[in-house]
Design an enzyme around this catalytic site. Structure first.
Site, PDB file in Angstrom:
ATOM      1  CB  SER A 254     -80.645  -4.143  80.419  1.00 53.53           C
ATOM      2  OG  SER A 254     -80.847  -3.713  79.224  1.00 53.53           O
ATOM      3  CE  LYS A 299     -80.381   0.209  78.974  1.00 47.09           C
ATOM      4  NZ  LYS A 299     -80.522  -1.173  79.372  1.00 47.09           N
TER       5      LYS A 299
END
Length: 356
Positions: A254, A299
């Site tokens: 990611s 996140k």
């Protein structure tokens, strides 16, 4: 004995004996195994929460997070932070309940984190391999965005395949079927234009010397009539440029987009961020397409807590992004590298950016 004293005794007895199951339960909530045995008392759940962020333009342990050699680099500014998710496993019931009650962590079945057919070490190795693959794609995507040349590298040769013993790992494929190539897809197109059993000419650079090889193509076992070389390929920058990423303890794919943006920033004049604090996440492929990731709500929270002003989120994660409220951070949606760069430019100039 008076009624009052008898009542008090009964009350005391109730408190004492009634507390024993509570005390025993409290112990069971914190002990991770039955004393004297190997029987574990952990629950089959994991907790996901915000993890640390890392400035891809900065340093870690005295080394640049993104280290470019063989090319002149430019000064950068602001922040380009990649984000992570913290994962806790092997929790007792008490620890799991504590995180569920006292934090914003997500409690998920442990199978979502550790597939039942893989052990923790195997999952860690898988994530590390995905991270390395993401690094390679990030570099190539940045090179393509900057119109810088790349080269095709043989990563591995499938045992018993048509290329076995002819091509070797680390070979750089410079031409195939008489045409120069710079991406794996060009090699694949040349091979698929042939039929199994036909021969194809390949020029490779091996030990800094050109070699001309001929391979009789095999057949794809999963696609009848489709020719194949039987190699795994990656791309690398050409012309002696190398890019290394010094975040060895991070796993998964990611960070790809943020790594690409850092490479672009270091190889172009001016600050790509416009001096602002940008964070983000998203996978990247060689063509610069940004893909969705897991744990994006955590996140986003971690980025805002770190002080980010703008967060770059994959458009494919918009459903989850809509469920997150931010107080002091704009969340932009992006599908590819050009959109990510444009979002930063617009934000720094005070213009609106596309959101979910």
């Amino acid at each position: 004995m008076s009624k009052a004293l008898d009542a008090n005794n009964r009350r005391w007895s109730t408190l004492v004996w009634g507390s024993i199951p509570v005390v025993l339960l409290a112990g069971a909530l914190t002990v991770d195994h039955i004393p004297g045995t190997d029987v574990r008392l952990t629950v089959p759940y994991a907790a996901e929460g915000p993890g640390p962020t890392f400035d891809t333009l900065g340093e870690v342990d005295g080394e640049p997070v993104v280290d470019i050699q063989g090319a002149d680099t430019e000064d950068t500014g602001g922040h380009l932070n990649m984000t992570t998710v913290s994962v806790r496993t092997n929790m007792t019931l008490g620890q799991a309940l504590g995180r569920w009650i006292a934090t914003d962590d997500t409690i998920v079945p442990v199978e979502q984190i550790l597939p039942p057919d893989l052990g923790e070490d195997e999952v860690r190795e898988f994530n590390q391999q995905a991270f390395v693959a993401s690094e390679a794609s990030a570099t190539v995507a940045a090179m393509h965005y900057l119109d810088r040349p790349t080269t095709v590298v043989v990563h591995d040769v499938v045992e018993g395949a048509a290329s076995a013993g002819i091509l070797h790992p680390a070979d750089r494929i410079t031409a195939i079927a008489g045409k120069e190539v710079s991406t794996p897809s060009e090699v694949q197109d040349a091979v698929r234009a042939k039929t199994p059993g036909e021969s194809i000419e390949i020029t490779v650079e091996r030990d800094n010397e050109p070699h001309h090889e001929t391979v009789e193509l095999g057949e794809n076992p999963h696609e009848a009539g489709q020719a194949m070389l039987g190699i795994l390929m990656t791309s690398e920058p050409a012309g002696g440029v190398t890019v290394n990423y010094n975040l060895n303890d991070i796993g998964g794919p990611s960070a790809g987009m943020m790594f690409s943006l850092a490479v672009i920033d270091k190889l172009t004049p001016g600050a790509l961020t416009g001096g602002t604090f940008v964070a983000g996440t998203g996978t990247i492929d060689d063509d610069g397409e940004v893909g969705p990731i897991g744990g994006i709500t955590h996140k986003i929270r971690g980025a805002e807590e770190a002080g980010a002003e703008l967060f770059l989120a994959p458009a494919g994660n918009c459903d989850a992004v809509k469920r997150v409220h931010t107080d002091h951070m704009t969340v932009a949606k992006v599908d590819n590298l050009p959109e990510a760069v444009a979002a930063m430019e617009d934000f720094a100039a005070g213009r609106d950016v596309p959101t979910c």
